[in-house]
Every structure is written in C-alpha cells, then in structure tokens.
Design a protein around this motif. Structure first.
Motif, PDB file in Angstrom:
ATOM      1  N   HIS A   1       4.954   6.393   8.609  1.00 21.57           N
ATOM      2  CA  HIS A   1       4.561   7.290   7.522  1.00 21.57           C
ATOM      3  C   HIS A   1       3.124   7.057   7.057  1.00 21.57           C
ATOM      4  O   HIS A   1       2.660   7.763   6.135  1.00 21.57           O
ATOM      5  N   VAL A   2       2.437   6.116   7.652  1.00 22.32           N
ATOM      6  CA  VAL A   2       0.976   5.938   7.594  1.00 22.32           C
ATOM      7  C   VAL A   2       0.459   5.451   6.238  1.00 22.32           C
ATOM      8  O   VAL A   2      -0.273   4.461   6.163  1.00 22.32           O
ATOM      9  N   ASP A   3       0.818   6.152   5.155  1.00 21.17           N
ATOM     10  CA  ASP A   3       0.184   5.879   3.863  1.00 21.17           C
ATOM     11  C   ASP A   3       0.729   4.601   3.221  1.00 21.17           C
ATOM     12  O   ASP A   3       1.819   4.133   3.554  1.00 21.17           O
ATOM     13  N   GLY A   4      -0.025   4.079   2.270  1.00 23.09           N
ATOM     14  CA  GLY A   4       0.403   2.905   1.524  1.00 23.09           C
ATOM     15  C   GLY A   4       0.087   3.052   0.053  1.00 23.09           C
ATOM     16  O   GLY A   4      -0.835   3.769  -0.327  1.00 23.09           O
ATOM     17  N   VAL A   5       0.860   2.376  -0.784  1.00 21.74           N
ATOM     18  CA  VAL A   5       0.620   2.358  -2.233  1.00 21.74           C
ATOM     19  C   VAL A   5       0.738   0.916  -2.711  1.00 21.74           C
ATOM     20  O   VAL A   5       1.752   0.257  -2.463  1.00 21.74           O
ATOM     21  N   THR A   6      -0.282   0.435  -3.390  1.00 18.70           N
ATOM     22  CA  THR A   6      -0.242  -0.904  -3.969  1.00 18.70           C
ATOM     23  C   THR A   6       0.456  -0.834  -5.326  1.00 18.70           C
ATOM     24  O   THR A   6       0.089  -0.021  -6.174  1.00 18.70           O
ATOM     25  N   VAL A   7       1.481  -1.646  -5.503  1.00 17.72           N
ATOM     26  CA  VAL A   7       2.254  -1.610  -6.751  1.00 17.72           C
ATOM     27  C   VAL A   7       1.755  -2.694  -7.694  1.00 17.72           C
ATOM     28  O   VAL A   7       1.333  -3.764  -7.279  1.00 17.72           O
ATOM     29  N   GLU A   8       1.788  -2.374  -8.975  1.00 16.60           N
ATOM     30  CA  GLU A   8       1.370  -3.311 -10.011  1.00 16.60           C
ATOM     31  C   GLU A   8       2.487  -3.465 -11.030  1.00 16.60           C
ATOM     32  O   GLU A   8       3.410  -2.644 -11.097  1.00 16.60           O
ATOM     33  N   ASP A   9       2.399  -4.503 -11.846  1.00 13.98           N
ATOM     34  CA  ASP A   9       3.442  -4.744 -12.842  1.00 13.98           C
ATOM     35  C   ASP A   9       3.575  -3.587 -13.824  1.00 13.98           C
ATOM     36  O   ASP A   9       4.678  -3.234 -14.234  1.00 13.98           O
ATOM     37  N   ALA A  10       2.439  -2.985 -14.201  1.00 16.25           N
ATOM     38  CA  ALA A  10       2.474  -2.002 -15.286  1.00 16.25           C
ATOM     39  C   ALA A  10       3.383  -0.829 -14.960  1.00 16.25           C
ATOM     40  O   ALA A  10       4.294  -0.503 -15.729  1.00 16.25           O
ATOM     41  N   GLU A  11       3.162  -0.179 -13.781  1.00 17.38           N
ATOM     42  CA  GLU A  11       3.984   1.003 -13.503  1.00 17.38           C
ATOM     43  C   GLU A  11       5.416   0.619 -13.149  1.00 17.38           C
ATOM     44  O   GLU A  11       6.360   1.361 -13.427  1.00 17.38           O
ATOM     45  N   HIS A  12       5.585  -0.546 -12.552  1.00 22.21           N
ATOM     46  CA  HIS A  12       6.944  -1.008 -12.252  1.00 22.21           C
ATOM     47  C   HIS A  12       7.743  -1.203 -13.534  1.00 22.21           C
ATOM     48  O   HIS A  12       8.898  -0.781 -13.635  1.00 22.21           O
TER      49      HIS A  12
END
Length: 344
Positions: free
Chosen positions: A207-218
């Motif tokens: 699926h190629v794309d990536g998203v970096t996750v952070e504490d705030a949105e989690h």
C-alpha cells in the motif's frame, strides 16, 4: 466506609460463563465520522458520500465499520481490559447491521475462556462481545483474548478453559447489508478500477504510503472511543514509561492506508482473526500491505467478498511476516484477517 471507585477486574475475578453488561451507551453521529476521518486518512467512498451510498442501494452513507467496532470495544474496557498487559487477538467477528448516524450502541460480553500463565502473575481471558443498537439489533460481535494481571498473586489458578475458535468466518455466514447493490457502482468516483475478478488468491499488495503516529492523536482517538485502559494514557502503567498505542488505532490506520490498492474493498463484514504482534509506540511510522487469502460470491447483486490479510509494520520489507522460527518479525505490528465487500 467502602470505596466507591472502580479499580477494574483482575484475572482472578473472571470465570467462564460470566456475563458482563458494560456501562454507558453511546449515541454516535456525524461528529464521530468527522473526527475519524481527521485521525486516519480514511476515504472509502461508501463512507464519504450519501450519493455514492445511495447509488449502491443504501438510504445514505453509514458510519465507518470500524467506528462501530471502536465504540463497542471502548465500552468493554473498564470490565475486560482495564488491568490488561496486552490485547492479544480477535476471532469470529461479524458486522450484522450498519451503524447509522444517530444510533446508540451498547455492549455485553460473556467470558468463554480463562488460562493462568505459568508465571502466576498474569492470565489470559477470552470474551465474546456483542454490540447492540437502540433497537436491540446486533450491530457486531467478536471474540477477543486479553492478558490481564492478577490482583492477588495467591489466588488459586482456575481450571483452564480455552475456547475452540474457527480459523475463519464462513463466507455463507457473512451478513450483507439490506439493499446493497453494486451493479451501478461508479469506479471513477470510488478511486480505482479494480473489481472482484481483478484480484487473485495469493496476490500481495504493497500500500506504499506511511503515517508516523504520535501520542497526541492516539490519545485523542482513544478518548473518543471512551477507552480507559491505563497503558494508553498513564506512563507509570508500563515499565518502560511509554504509552502503548491502542491496537485499534493501528487497525484503523492500516485499513485507511490500504485504500491505495483496495479502494473498492468498501465494507468490512467479517473479522476472522487478528494479532497485535508487537507494541506500537509514538514515533513509529505505520506502513501496510495486504494479501488476498480467499474470494467468495454473495447473494447481493454485483457484490463479492474478498478475504484479506492486512499487515501493519513499522519498517522492513513488505510481504515479510515471520522469522525462520515462525515468530512475528519485530517490525510487524498487526496481522489482521478480515472479509470485505467489493464490486464484481
């Protein structure tokens, strides 16, 4: 004076056959959709456009399947996983009725298995959870198993009961939403031309794309679902002082990323199995790949079903799941096996 606060259940507090009626029903509306689509790059057309949904035989656009899953899951946390070490897996999941804006969801769980771990400090419990709407219709049901701490280390180990769970929901047991009809499906508006016949069993899709996750949105997402598990918020709840990213956050992120290659996998109707293979922490970049495990026709006009493996990783090469010894590779976060409805 007795304490009024709830410290949550510990492993020794569960017994096979218990029924847990979870508190605080939740009415969900378009605000939940807006927040869901803000938190994840979710853009499947059926959940984005009333007109598109109407062209597919539905009265208007339902709420995303995983919104219903997260809300029902969140209801169970105070009774099932408040003192959890980890949520281990899923099986036998089925979505039975779409969730419409304005629906009120509540949840009930039954304990179907218990097994104390050899360390004597934790154990695994299995629960079957059912989510109902305001009409007492089943919206979804699933089994999950959770590792939970013991509160009293001297409590005797219960008799081990491990439920026998099928490896997959049979295609004929999938529930197709009433009225769903893909014969006039608009592939241009959906975003990709690929239909049921274009996918082959064994095919793999990066699926190629990536998203970096952070504490705030989690933490925003986890609060949105009223999930109160300590490991997601309280840095003292884990030995390394980190907040564990809610596994459902990883599921939704991977599902949204799968749009690139599976834009026409519109509706999730079955959850065959799943494992949170390794913890996800703030700063990890989630990527995803899928494998077609099976295909099935349905009774609905123009509607087929794909059984898909969705794998989320935090790096590494796509399509590599396990080491030579059969264990999940350390970069694998999620291994999810589900059924989705696609146009034929």
């Amino acid at each position: 004076m007795g304490a009024k606060t709830n410290t949550g259940r510990f492993f020794e507090d569960y017994a096979v056959g218990q029924t847990l009626h979870h508190a605080v029903p939740r009415t969900i509306k378009m605000g939940e959709r807006a927040l869901y689509h803000m938190l994840y790059p979710a853009r499947h057309a059926l959940y984005s456009s009333d007109q598109f949904a109407q062209s597919c035989g539905l009265p208007f656009s339902p709420l995303d399947d995983l919104i219903g899953f997260h809300v029902v899951f969140g209801k169970t946390v105070p009774d099932v996983s408040l003192n959890a070490v980890a949520n281990l897996g899923y099986a036998q999941g089925r979505w039975s009725t779409p969730v419409w804006p304005g629906d009120t969801l509540r949840a009930v769980s039954q304990v179907i298995g218990v097994k104390q771990n050899s360390n004597g400090k934790t154990g695994v419990i299995w629960v079957r959870t059912t989510g109902f709407n305001q009409h007492d219709e089943t919206v979804l049901e699933y089994v999950r198993w959770v590792m939970v701490r013991k509160g009293n280390l001297d409590a005797p180990a219960p008799e081990t009961v491990v439920p026998d769970l099928p490896k997959a929901v049979a295609a004929q047991d999938l529930v197709i939403p009433r009225g769903l009809d893909f014969t006039s499906y608009d592939f241009t508006l959906a975003g990709e031309p690929h239909r049921f016949g274009d996918y082959e069993i064994g095919e793999q899709i990066d699926h190629v794309d990536g998203v970096t996750v952070e504490d705030a949105e989690h933490m925003m997402a986890t609060r949105l679902w009223q999930n109160t598990a300590k490991v997601h918020f309280d840095t003292t709840a884990r030995p390394d002082g980190t907040r564990l990213i809610y596994g459902g956050h990883v599921i939704s992120m991977a599902r949204a990323l799968s749009f690139n290659g599976l834009a026409n996998a519109q509706m999730i109707v079955g959850l065959n199995g799943g494992a949170h293979a390794n913890p996800c922490l703030a700063g990890d970049t989630i990527r995803a790949w899928s494998e077609v495990l099976d295909k099935a026709e349905t009774s609905a006009p123009g509607v087929g079903a794909l059984r898909l493996r969705l794998v989320a990783t935090k790096g590494g090469a796509p399509f590599v799941l396990r080491d030579e010894d059969g264990k999940y590779r350390p970069e694998v976060l999620l291994d999810l096996d589900y059924w989705a409805l696609v146009p034929t």
